[in-house]
Write a protein that holds these residues in place. Structure first.
Motif, PDB file in Angstrom:
ATOM      1  N   TYR A 288       0.863  -1.180   0.000  1.00 16.16           N
ATOM      2  CA  TYR A 288       0.000   0.000   0.000  1.00 16.16           C
ATOM      3  C   TYR A 288       0.901   1.232   0.000  1.00 16.16           C
ATOM      4  O   TYR A 288       2.021   1.191   0.507  1.00 16.16           O
ATOM      5  N   SER A 289       0.391   2.316  -0.549  1.00 10.07           N
ATOM      6  CA  SER A 289       1.108   3.580  -0.439  1.00 10.07           C
ATOM      7  C   SER A 289       0.763   4.217   0.898  1.00 10.07           C
ATOM      8  O   SER A 289      -0.221   3.847   1.547  1.00 10.07           O
ATOM      9  N   TYR A 290       1.564   5.200   1.303  1.00  6.83           N
ATOM     10  CA  TYR A 290       1.287   5.908   2.553  1.00  6.83           C
ATOM     11  C   TYR A 290      -0.088   6.575   2.495  1.00  6.83           C
ATOM     12  O   TYR A 290      -0.817   6.597   3.490  1.00  6.83           O
ATOM     13  N   SER A 291      -0.457   7.099   1.335  1.00 12.86           N
ATOM     14  CA  SER A 291      -1.761   7.757   1.213  1.00 12.86           C
ATOM     15  C   SER A 291      -2.894   6.748   1.287  1.00 12.86           C
ATOM     16  O   SER A 291      -3.969   7.056   1.822  1.00 12.86           O
ATOM     17  N   GLU A 292      -2.689   5.529   0.782  1.00 13.80           N
ATOM     18  CA  GLU A 292      -3.724   4.496   0.884  1.00 13.80           C
ATOM     19  C   GLU A 292      -3.947   4.090   2.341  1.00 13.80           C
ATOM     20  O   GLU A 292      -5.083   3.841   2.758  1.00 13.80           O
ATOM     21  N   VAL A 293      -2.876   4.030   3.106  1.00 15.45           N
ATOM     22  CA  VAL A 293      -3.014   3.727   4.533  1.00 15.45           C
ATOM     23  C   VAL A 293      -3.780   4.855   5.224  1.00 15.45           C
ATOM     24  O   VAL A 293      -4.667   4.613   6.044  1.00 15.45           O
ATOM     25  N   ALA A 294      -3.425   6.106   4.877  1.00 16.00           N
ATOM     26  CA  ALA A 294      -4.105   7.261   5.470  1.00 16.00           C
ATOM     27  C   ALA A 294      -5.600   7.223   5.162  1.00 16.00           C
ATOM     28  O   ALA A 294      -6.438   7.474   6.035  1.00 16.00           O
ATOM     29  N   LYS A 295      -5.950   6.886   3.925  1.00  9.30           N
ATOM     30  CA  LYS A 295      -7.367   6.784   3.551  1.00  9.30           C
ATOM     31  C   LYS A 295      -8.031   5.638   4.299  1.00  9.30           C
ATOM     32  O   LYS A 295      -9.193   5.729   4.694  1.00  9.30           O
ATOM     33  N   GLY A 296      -7.292   4.562   4.498  1.00  7.79           N
ATOM     34  CA  GLY A 296      -7.842   3.393   5.181  1.00  7.79           C
ATOM     35  C   GLY A 296      -8.251   3.656   6.612  1.00  7.79           C
ATOM     36  O   GLY A 296      -9.142   2.991   7.148  1.00  7.79           O
TER      37      GLY A 296
END
Length: 351
Positions: free
Chosen positions: A287-295
């Motif tokens: 996952y990208s850092y932004s995908e984790v943030a969205k998660g």
């Protein structure tokens, strides 16, 4: 606003570019110190470096100011960062008294919503969380200086001892009373062994595993463990920790799909949220850092997510190596980019 381009920051650090002084500070996990970009000290390894918009953010993460370059004395040129810096100073000079978001926003001349959003995007925490972290740090300093527990609690600005005891598991890793005894009664056992990624350290309290580290030498791993848990009694106990050590090695040798160990780790609410999200990423995927943030429902907290990944105390058990940059480059890794690359390649083959 604080840039997300850490490659530019790293280039500035490597070239000791004075033009970046005031735009950010860099912190080194192996020394616990943060510096301005132009600091004359020897350059650290990239995997040991984190970037912060403000000295206050680095200090909240547990780093100390460099005595050579005095990064805390540099003024910023960014008006948004200057506003956050002003709020930090207001909190720091409040003598431990509670100060509301409305009062802070009135003093800096912006709305409460704008202040909360800007402060959190730059610092990775809210003004109230920053104030709480400051109080805990002041308590630690007072106790280390020899002050009695009760006095240190109230001098730090806690209205009662109950609030600090509520925070103790995440902020201190032990009760205030135990912390005040220099760690007497807080015992951490550890063992070190070989792994496909080099030397591996596993440490645990009676409640669960508190540290999993990868390194090149036993001395380095032991020193880092002692630095992190400076108030505890550290004991080498290979027989006690061998099952946990075997569990990690078996996972690295593809004998088990995951590492199931009880954990006893210190974390802020945000860090715990991020780390729980990381444990949902299946092996073989990234996952990208932004995908984790969205998660976790905080899509603008990309930098804070990166810092939470960098502060993960249990390598592999919480798979922070599965988080990469948007452009598919590896990003950072607390235990070395070469190890991160090998881990991802191994998991991709086993998928």
């Amino acid at each position: 606003m604080f840039s997300d381009n850490q490659d530019d920051f790293w280039n500035a650090v490597m070239s000791k570019d004075r033009g970046f002084d005031g735009q950010f500070v860099f912190a080194v996990s192996s020394t616990g110190i943060y510096c301005r970009p132009s600091c004359p000290s020897r350059r650290p390894k990239r995997e040991n470096v984190s970037f912060f918009a403000l000295p206050a953010a680095a200090e909240s993460a547990g780093f100390r100011a460099c005595l050579r370059c005095h990064p805390e004395d540099v003024r910023t040129t960014d008006p948004q960062i200057e506003m956050v810096q002003q709020v930090c100073r207001l909190i720091e000079t409040s003598d431990g008294e509670s100060i509301t978001l409305a009062a802070l926003s009135e003093q800096v001349g912006v709305s409460s919503f704008h202040l909360q959003r800007t402060f959190k995007s730059i610092m990775g925490m809210s003004p109230s969380e920053y104030a709480e972290t400051r109080r805990v740090n002041k308590f630690k300093q007072s106790v280390q200086a020899g002050e009695k527990i009760t006095g240190a609690i109230y001098d730090a600005g806690f209205g009662s001892s109950s609030r600090l005891y509520e925070l103790a598991p995440s902020q201190l890793g032990m009760t205030p009373a135990t912390y005040g005894k220099g760690g007497r009664g807080a015992v951490i056992h550890f063992a070190i062994g070989d792994s496909p990624l080099g030397r591996l350290l596993v440490a645990a309290t009676d409640k669960g595993v508190c540290s999993v580290r990868l390194g090149d030498s036993d001395e380095q791993l032991t020193t880092e463990l002692q630095r992190e848990f400076f108030a505890a009694e550290i004991r080498l106990d290979e027989s006690r920790l061998q099952p946990a050590l075997n569990a990690v090695v078996d996972h690295l040798n593809d004998k088990t799909p995951r590492i199931d160990l009880p954990l006893d780790i210190r974390a802020t609410a945000f860090q715990r949220q991020v780390w729980e999200q990381l444990q949902k990423i299946p092996a073989g995927k990234t996952y990208s850092y932004s995908e984790v943030a969205k998660g976790i429902g905080q899509e603008k907290a990309v930098r804070a997510v990166a810092r939470a990944c960098a502060s993960n105390p249990v390598a592999l058990v919480i798979p922070c190596h599965r988080v990469i940059r948007e452009d598919k480059s590896l990003g950072g890794y607390r235990w070395g980019l070469d190890r991160k690359k090998k881990l991802l390649e191994r998991e991709a083959r086993a998928k």
